[in-house]
Design an enzyme around this catalytic site. Structure first.
Site, short mmCIF file in Angstrom:
data_model
loop_
_atom_site.label_atom_id
_atom_site.label_comp_id
_atom_site.label_asym_id
_atom_site.label_seq_id
_atom_site.Cartn_x
_atom_site.Cartn_y
_atom_site.Cartn_z
N SER A 147 -11.88 -6.36 -5.00
CA SER A 147 -11.32 -5.14 -5.59
C SER A 147 -12.09 -4.65 -6.82
CB SER A 147 -9.84 -5.34 -5.96
OG SER A 147 -9.70 -6.00 -7.20
N ILE B 208 -3.55 -0.22 -3.18
CA ILE B 208 -3.88 -1.65 -3.22
C ILE B 208 -5.35 -1.78 -2.85
CG2 ILE B 208 -3.50 -3.96 -2.26
CD1 ILE B 208 -1.16 -3.08 -3.89
N ASP B 209 -6.20 -1.96 -3.84
CA ASP B 209 -7.63 -2.14 -3.62
C ASP B 209 -7.90 -3.64 -3.57
OD1 ASP B 209 -10.34 -1.47 -3.37
OD2 ASP B 209 -10.65 -1.75 -5.52
N ARG C 219 -23.07 -3.88 -5.52
CA ARG C 219 -22.46 -3.63 -4.22
C ARG C 219 -23.52 -2.92 -3.37
NH1 ARG C 219 -17.07 -3.26 -1.99
NH2 ARG C 219 -16.92 -1.70 -0.35
N LYS D 195 -13.52 -6.23 -10.36
CA LYS D 195 -14.89 -6.53 -10.78
C LYS D 195 -15.33 -5.60 -11.90
CE LYS D 195 -16.40 -6.23 -6.48
NZ LYS D 195 -15.17 -6.38 -5.67
N HIS E 62 -18.82 -6.75 2.53
CA HIS E 62 -18.71 -5.68 1.55
C HIS E 62 -19.97 -5.50 0.73
CE1 HIS E 62 -14.01 -6.04 1.49
NE2 HIS E 62 -14.50 -5.52 2.60
N ASP F 231 0.83 -1.21 0.00
CA ASP F 231 0.00 0.00 0.00
C ASP F 231 0.86 1.26 0.00
OD1 ASP F 231 -2.83 -0.15 -0.11
OD2 ASP F 231 -2.89 -1.13 1.83
N THR G 237 -7.64 -5.65 -0.13
CA THR G 237 -6.64 -6.11 0.84
C THR G 237 -6.68 -7.62 1.04
OG1 THR G 237 -6.68 -4.01 2.03
CG2 THR G 237 -5.91 -5.94 3.26
N ASP H 170 -12.38 4.00 -4.43
CA ASP H 170 -12.85 2.63 -4.69
C ASP H 170 -13.71 2.52 -5.94
OD1 ASP H 170 -11.65 1.33 -2.53
OD2 ASP H 170 -13.28 1.82 -1.17
N GLU I 258 -5.53 6.95 -0.18
CA GLU I 258 -6.08 6.20 0.95
C GLU I 258 -5.18 6.25 2.17
OE1 GLU I 258 -8.29 1.97 1.87
OE2 GLU I 258 -6.78 2.00 0.28
N ASP J 210 -6.14 4.52 -4.96
CA ASP J 210 -6.17 3.39 -4.05
C ASP J 210 -4.99 2.50 -4.43
OD1 ASP J 210 -6.65 1.28 -2.37
OD2 ASP J 210 -8.80 1.19 -2.76
#
Length: 351
Positions: A260, A145-146, A277, A263, A236, A48, A148, A290, A71, A143
């Site tokens: 992440s 590293i989207d 989502r 998608k 999520h 990150d 984690t 995001d 982030e 972001d």
């Protein structure tokens, strides 16, 4: 005459490419193929911060007046328990400066590489991602590293960078180091970068070749032929309501679940058709980093992205999408029908 945002696109690709390669290196060196225990988040912390430092350094080198809504900030790195993590971040960042890309991507890094940076320099660069965003000016939503948990389990994650001008997303670039380049050959070459500029279409390229290939969402003859793409983690998105929505729409295919913004990339090139989502908390606010780059990619690939009430996502309010609830992405011809099904399922859940 070059196309609008040509330089921004080029620099964003160079930034995301280097960050994606570094993230893959961190994953291989610190995690390996077996993943790590959920309690040990040090590998993703290293990735990150390193990726935010690298991307920020390149953005500010070429666009010094721009702001970054990132982030991460470096405050936690100065605690004794994170001393080793900070050392790893500095090592990875400095090693990245010695690694050579090809062609235009390498040329983009020339000025950054010419400056020798110490620990405090890198920390200061990380902290320049502290913009609060807003309705005017140029802001890069980052972001590093989207996804984690996907990163920690050796699965899908993404490096995500979007440019907002006066609150509107105009450039989006995402790197997905573990996503198969060809979805029809899942065991083939891994690693793809997805690129979109407002009004210019959606594209994909590999981590090794600069050639951009156009991508489009699938055209469906019937909604029953569609498939969902949703989060792996039940925390999520509301999987139960998602299943009811599928039933209302007559969808029988199993959902594809991945972590992440990969998608967004997946449905943009036709691997799936609908991204859901739905909020699992009344108070949670989606973060702009995001969804900025992914939403533009889907829109440029022939889709519509909205909240669960059909409202466009509003990136102009600040660091979050506080004016929206949930996120729905689907191809233009079916989006309205999906929203209807979402509303029906939500009403049934309240009854």
């Amino acid at each position: 005459m070059s196309a609008p945002y040509a330089k921004e696109q080029s620099i964003a690709i160079a930034a995301v490419l280097k960050a994606s390669l570094v993230a893959g290196k961190v994953q291989n060196e610190l995690i390996g193929t077996g993943g790590v225990k959920k309690a040990d988040k040090s590998p993703v912390t290293v990735a990150d911060y390193t990726c935010q430092a690298l991307v920020s350094s390149l953005i500010f080198s070429h666009f010094p007046e721009d702001q970054i809504v990132g982030e991460e900030d470096s405050s936690e790195l100065n605690t004794p328990e994170n001393a080793q993590t900070k050392t790893s971040i500095m090592r990875m960042a400095n090693e990245a400066m010695t690694e050579v890309l090809t062609g235009d991507e390498e040329a983009a890094w020339a000025d950054v590489k010419s400056v020798k940076r110490g620990e405090q320099d890198w920390l200061n660069i990380i902290d320049r991602g502290n913009s609060v965003g807003g309705p005017s000016g140029r802001h890069w939503a980052l972001d590093p590293i989207d996804g984690t948990k996907g990163f920690l389990r050796g699965g899908q994650y993404a490096v995500c960078l979007g440019l907002l001008v006066d609150g509107k997303v105009v450039v989006g670039v995402m790197g997905c180091p573990n996503l198969p380049l060809d979805p029809k050959n899942p065991e083939g070459e891994k690693g793809a970068i997805f690129v979109a500029v407002k009004g210019q279409g959606a594209f994909q390229r590999s981590l090794t070749s600069p050639e951009l290939t156009p991508i489009r969402m699938s055209s469906l003859s019937s909604l029953s032929d569609a498939s969902f793409c949703e989060s792996v983690e039940a925390g999520h998105s509301d999987h139960g309501t998602n299943a009811r929505i599928a039933s209302i729409l007559g969808i029988t295919k199993s959902s594809t679940r991945m972590d992440s913004q990969a998608k967004y990339c997946s449905i943009a090139r036709g691997d799936g058709d609908i991204y859901l989502r739905l909020p699992v908390s009344e108070t949670y606010e989606e973060k702009i980093w995001d969804h900025s780059s992914g939403s533009l990619l889907v829109e440029e690939a022939g889709g519509i992205v909205s909240d669960m009430n059909g409202k466009p996502l509003d990136f102009s309010i600040g660091r979050t999408l506080k004016g929206n609830k949930g996120v729905i992405a689907a191809e233009k011809s079916i989006h309205a029908e999906v929203i209807k099904a979402v509303q029906q399922a939500l009403q049934e859940a309240k009854a």
